[in-house]
Write a protein that holds these residues in place. Structure first.
Motif, mmCIF file in Angstrom:
data_model
loop_
_atom_site.group_PDB
_atom_site.id
_atom_site.type_symbol
_atom_site.label_atom_id
_atom_site.label_comp_id
_atom_site.label_asym_id
_atom_site.label_seq_id
_atom_site.Cartn_x
_atom_site.Cartn_y
_atom_site.Cartn_z
ATOM 1 N N ALA A 119 0.840 -1.197 0.000
ATOM 2 C CA ALA A 119 0.000 0.000 0.000
ATOM 3 C C ALA A 119 0.877 1.249 0.000
ATOM 4 N N VAL A 120 0.246 2.371 -0.300
ATOM 5 C CA VAL A 120 0.965 3.636 -0.188
ATOM 6 C C VAL A 120 1.380 3.846 1.259
ATOM 7 N N ASP A 121 0.458 3.618 2.178
ATOM 8 C CA ASP A 121 0.777 3.587 3.608
ATOM 9 C C ASP A 121 -0.337 2.852 4.342
ATOM 10 N N PHE A 122 -0.087 2.540 5.598
ATOM 11 C CA PHE A 122 -0.991 1.712 6.393
ATOM 12 C C PHE A 122 -1.431 2.439 7.659
ATOM 13 N N ALA A 123 -2.661 2.121 8.091
ATOM 14 C CA ALA A 123 -3.061 2.531 9.430
ATOM 15 C C ALA A 123 -2.157 1.834 10.443
ATOM 16 N N ARG A 124 -1.735 2.554 11.456
ATOM 17 C CA ARG A 124 -0.699 2.058 12.361
ATOM 18 C C ARG A 124 -1.088 0.757 13.056
ATOM 19 N N ILE A 125 -2.326 0.677 13.569
ATOM 20 C CA ILE A 125 -2.728 -0.528 14.310
ATOM 21 C C ILE A 125 -2.817 -1.725 13.378
ATOM 22 N N PHE A 126 -3.329 -1.522 12.161
ATOM 23 C CA PHE A 126 -3.394 -2.622 11.196
ATOM 24 C C PHE A 126 -1.992 -3.138 10.908
ATOM 25 N N PHE A 127 -1.059 -2.234 10.673
ATOM 26 C CA PHE A 127 0.315 -2.635 10.364
ATOM 27 C C PHE A 127 0.916 -3.435 11.515
ATOM 28 N N ARG A 128 0.679 -2.984 12.742
ATOM 29 C CA ARG A 128 1.224 -3.689 13.900
ATOM 30 C C ARG A 128 0.576 -5.061 14.063
ATOM 31 N N ASN A 129 -0.745 -5.134 13.911
ATOM 32 C CA ASN A 129 -1.433 -6.422 14.013
ATOM 33 C C ASN A 129 -0.952 -7.395 12.942
ATOM 34 N N ALA A 130 -0.788 -6.880 11.717
ATOM 35 C CA ALA A 130 -0.321 -7.735 10.625
ATOM 36 C C ALA A 130 1.080 -8.260 10.921
ATOM 37 N N THR A 131 1.947 -7.375 11.370
ATOM 38 C CA THR A 131 3.311 -7.791 11.705
ATOM 39 C C THR A 131 3.305 -8.839 12.800
ATOM 40 N N ASN A 132 2.529 -8.631 13.838
ATOM 41 C CA ASN A 132 2.476 -9.589 14.943
ATOM 42 C C ASN A 132 2.006 -10.961 14.487
ATOM 43 N N ASN A 133 1.221 -10.994 13.407
ATOM 44 C CA ASN A 133 0.717 -12.262 12.882
ATOM 45 C C ASN A 133 1.537 -12.786 11.707
ATOM 46 N N GLY A 134 2.671 -12.153 11.447
ATOM 47 C CA GLY A 134 3.569 -12.652 10.410
ATOM 48 C C GLY A 134 3.132 -12.354 8.990
ATOM 49 N N LEU A 135 2.255 -11.359 8.805
ATOM 50 C CA LEU A 135 1.778 -10.996 7.472
ATOM 51 C C LEU A 135 2.597 -9.820 6.952
ATOM 52 N N PRO A 136 3.362 -9.983 5.881
ATOM 53 C CA PRO A 136 4.158 -8.872 5.352
ATOM 54 C C PRO A 136 3.279 -7.749 4.808
ATOM 55 N N CYS A 137 3.467 -6.558 5.367
ATOM 56 C CA CYS A 137 2.831 -5.347 4.869
ATOM 57 C C CYS A 137 3.943 -4.374 4.514
ATOM 58 N N LEU A 138 3.979 -3.958 3.262
ATOM 59 C CA LEU A 138 5.096 -3.170 2.760
ATOM 60 C C LEU A 138 4.597 -1.898 2.079
ATOM 61 N N PRO A 139 4.946 -0.733 2.614
ATOM 62 C CA PRO A 139 4.574 0.518 1.951
ATOM 63 C C PRO A 139 5.451 0.779 0.736
ATOM 64 N N LEU A 140 4.868 1.426 -0.252
ATOM 65 C CA LEU A 140 5.626 1.860 -1.421
ATOM 66 C C LEU A 140 6.569 2.992 -1.019
ATOM 67 N N THR A 141 7.808 2.945 -1.487
ATOM 68 C CA THR A 141 8.733 4.046 -1.229
ATOM 69 C C THR A 141 8.272 5.310 -1.937
ATOM 70 N N ASP A 142 7.800 5.164 -3.176
ATOM 71 C CA ASP A 142 7.295 6.290 -3.956
ATOM 72 C C ASP A 142 5.819 6.051 -4.260
ATOM 73 N N PRO A 143 4.912 6.847 -3.674
ATOM 74 C CA PRO A 143 3.481 6.636 -3.926
ATOM 75 C C PRO A 143 3.109 6.620 -5.398
ATOM 76 N N ALA A 144 3.877 7.296 -6.237
ATOM 77 C CA ALA A 144 3.575 7.331 -7.666
ATOM 78 C C ALA A 144 3.706 5.958 -8.310
ATOM 79 N N ASP A 145 4.438 5.061 -7.669
ATOM 80 C CA ASP A 145 4.611 3.717 -8.229
ATOM 81 C C ASP A 145 3.323 2.899 -8.188
ATOM 82 N N LEU A 146 2.337 3.368 -7.442
ATOM 83 C CA LEU A 146 1.055 2.659 -7.414
ATOM 84 C C LEU A 146 0.471 2.541 -8.820
ATOM 85 N N ALA A 147 0.737 3.528 -9.660
ATOM 86 C CA ALA A 147 0.211 3.519 -11.029
ATOM 87 C C ALA A 147 0.807 2.399 -11.868
ATOM 88 N N LYS A 148 1.911 1.811 -11.425
ATOM 89 C CA LYS A 148 2.540 0.721 -12.165
ATOM 90 C C LYS A 148 1.903 -0.631 -11.860
#
Length: 201
Positions: A119-148
Motif C-alpha cells: 500500500a501507499v501507507d498503512f493505518a498504524r494498528i493494522f500494520f502492527r497487528n499484521a506484523t504480529n501475525n507474520g503478514l508482510p505489509c510493505l509501503p511503497l517508497t514512492d506513492p507514484a509507483d502505485l500507477a505501475k
C-alpha cells in the motif's frame, strides 16, 4: 469513511476495487513457505481508506476458521473471496486498514493465504497487528509507483529485500522492514518467538 457499516452497505466514500483478476492466470509461486523470500501472485487492487470493517465485516466474526475465511471483503463484494488464489497480493492506496483494531481482518487475510499486502501507507494498528501475525505489509517508497500496479497483473514480491517486480519487468522499491519485523516474519508471527512456542527454532 465511517468505522462501522452493516453488511453490504456501500456509499460514495467507500474504496472500490478497480477490476478483478483474470482467473485464467492463476498459477502462483511461493518460495520457502513460512519464511517467504519471494511470493508471486495476482493483484487485487483497492483505493484509499480501506476500512477493516470492509475488509472483514462483523457478520463473519467467528471461532470457525471457514466462516472467518469466507468473510474476506464479503460485505463489500461477495464475489471477491471465492476468486482469491493462494499467494495473491492485496494492493491498496493510502491509510489501508483504518478503522477497528480487531485482528479479525488480519486473520481472514491469512486464512485466504494472501502472500503480502502492499500500500501507499498503512493505518498504524493494522500494520502492527499484521506484523504480529507474520503478514508482510510493505509501503511503497514512492506513492507514484502505485500507477505501475494493475488489477489482475502478476507481481513478484521480495519482502526481505523490500522490492517487487511487475509483469513488465519493472522493479518497484518498497519501504524495508526493520530487523525485528523481519525476525517476526521469519518466525511466522510474534507468538512463535516466545520461549517454548511451537514455532521456536
Amino acid at each position: 469513511m465511517a468505522a462501522n457499516r452493516t453488511q453490504g452497505e456501500r456509499d460514495a466514500t467507500q474504496p472500490r476495487v478497480r477490476t478483478k483478476p483474470d482467473r485464467t492466470n492463476n498459477v502462483t509461486t511461493r518460495v520457502n513457505s513460512g519464511e517467504a523470500e519471494q511470493v508471486t501472485g495476482r493483484i487485487w487492487l483497492f483505493g484509499d481508506d480501506m476500512n477493516t470493517d470492509v475488509i472483514h465485516p462483523p457478520a463473519f466474526f467467528s471461532l470457525d476458521p471457514e466462516k472467518v475465511k469466507r468473510g474476506l471483503f464479503h460485505g463489500y463484494d461477495p464475489t471477491i473471496q471465492p476468486n482469491i488464489q493462494p499467494d495473491d497480493i492485496i494492493v491498496g492506496g493510502r491509510n489501508f486498514g483504518c478503522g477497528s483494531s480487531r485482528e479479525t481482518s488480519i486473520r481472514a487475510i491469512k486464512l485466504n493465504h494472501i502472500g503480502a499486502v502492499i500500500a501507499v501507507d498503512f493505518a498504524r494498528i493494522f500494520f502492527r497487528n499484521a506484523t504480529n501475525n507474520g503478514l508482510p505489509c510493505l509501503p511503497l517508497t514512492d506513492p507514484a509507483d502505485l500507477a505501475k500496479l494493475t488489477a489482475g497483473g502478476r507481481i513478484t514480491v521480495y519482502p526481505y529485500a523490500a522490492t517487487l517486480t511487475t509483469e513488465a519487468g519493472e522493479t518497484v522499491r518498497l519501504e524495508p522492514p526493520g530487523e525485528f519485523v523481519s525476525q517476526i516474519w521469519a518466525a511466522g508471527g510474534l507468538l512463535n518467538m516466545l520461549p517454548g512456542a511451537a514455532g521456536e527454532t
